[in-house]
Enzyme design. Structure first.
Site, mmCIF file in Angstrom:
data_model
loop_
_atom_site.group_PDB
_atom_site.id
_atom_site.type_symbol
_atom_site.label_atom_id
_atom_site.label_comp_id
_atom_site.label_asym_id
_atom_site.label_seq_id
_atom_site.Cartn_x
_atom_site.Cartn_y
_atom_site.Cartn_z
ATOM 1 N N GLY A 9 1.003 -0.935 0.182
ATOM 2 C CA GLY A 9 0.025 0.139 -0.333
ATOM 3 C C GLY A 9 0.968 1.236 0.208
ATOM 4 N N GLY A 14 -1.763 2.192 6.700
ATOM 5 C CA GLY A 14 -2.285 1.297 8.161
ATOM 6 C C GLY A 14 -0.904 -0.285 7.512
ATOM 7 N N GLU A 87 8.233 -2.964 6.574
ATOM 8 C CA GLU A 87 9.292 -1.922 6.107
ATOM 9 C C GLU A 87 10.080 -2.872 4.479
ATOM 10 O OE1 GLU A 87 8.473 1.076 6.009
ATOM 11 O OE2 GLU A 87 8.092 1.718 7.847
ATOM 12 N N ALA A 88 8.902 -3.866 4.185
ATOM 13 C CA ALA A 88 10.389 -4.790 3.217
ATOM 14 C C ALA A 88 10.827 -4.358 2.179
ATOM 15 C CB ALA A 88 9.196 -5.720 3.431
ATOM 16 N N GLN A 89 9.838 -3.058 2.064
ATOM 17 C CA GLN A 89 10.011 -2.869 0.127
ATOM 18 C C GLN A 89 12.432 -2.357 0.501
ATOM 19 O OE1 GLN A 89 8.400 -0.336 2.264
ATOM 20 N NE2 GLN A 89 9.613 0.872 3.065
#
Length: 214
Positions: A9, A14, A87-89
């Protein structure tokens, strides 16, 4: 069977709140998990939500090896059932591949949460690899809104309310940045392409009112 799920997202939709809720739900059922994050706005070693929720987490670095971390944790404290990865990006593609092997070889569920694209509308390498490898990709149901009221689909980087389109891909900031700091704002595609932030829109309105007075 264990699975790799990527929840994606925009900012302010959220993601971290859901990450903490997923962890709570699994812990409440007696499952043992590990939490990970990288460059959380609240600092290192924590997953934080804008609603004020926080949980300690392992800080992911360039040297983090998820397979090794899970193996050591299982050796020291018993089987690991799931990972929550916020925060896997910001994870390296090779680390996303490690997460896939944690699922396939160790039978551990992995729930990853992150932004898909950066402020220049380009895919983060970690997010791109997650889209390629995940068993499921789920777009968050809570929609962030552009200042115009439309669904926000893009993340804009701002300085003093002015949108910028050049710079390093990763610069930590928040949607509530102080003046002079790097901040972020979620916009619909139309206003992202126009580079029209809320502050820029207000400036145009104020200018029009001032011209009308004179």
């Amino acid at each position: 069977m264990a699975e790799l799920v990527f929840f994606s997202g925009t900012m302010d939709s959220g993601k971290s709140t859901l990450a903490l809720q997923v962890d709570h739900n699994h812990r409440a059922r007696g499952r043992r998990g590990l939490l990970f994050t990288r460059d959380d706005r609240a600092g290192a070693d924590v997953i934080s939500s804008r609603l004020g929720l926080e949980r300690p987490a392992h800080e992911v670095t360039e040297g983090t090896d998820f397979e090794r971390v899970v193996a050591v944790a299982a050796r020291d404290g018993g089987p690991i059932d799931y990972l929550v990865c916020d925060e896997a990006q910001f994870y390296a593609p090779a680390q996303v591949e490690q997460l896939a092997r944690v699922v396939d070889e160790l039978g551990v569920d992995v729930y990853a949460f992150g932004i898909t694209s950066d402020f220049m509308t380009r895919l983060f390498p970690g997010s791109a690899r997650l889209v390629e490898l995940a068993d499921r990709v789920q777009v968050l149901q809570v929609e962030a809104l552009c200042w115009c009221g439309a669904r926000a689909t893009h993340n804009a980087r701002t300085v003093d309310g002015t949108m910028v389109v050049e710079g390093a891909q990763v610069v930590v900031g928040d949607v509530a940045a102080d003046a002079g700091e790097v901040g972020y704002e979620v916009l619909c595609r139309r206003h992202h392409m126009r580079r029209e932030t809320a502050a820029a829109h207000r400036a145009v309105i104020d200018l029009g009112r001032e011209a009308a007075v004179h």
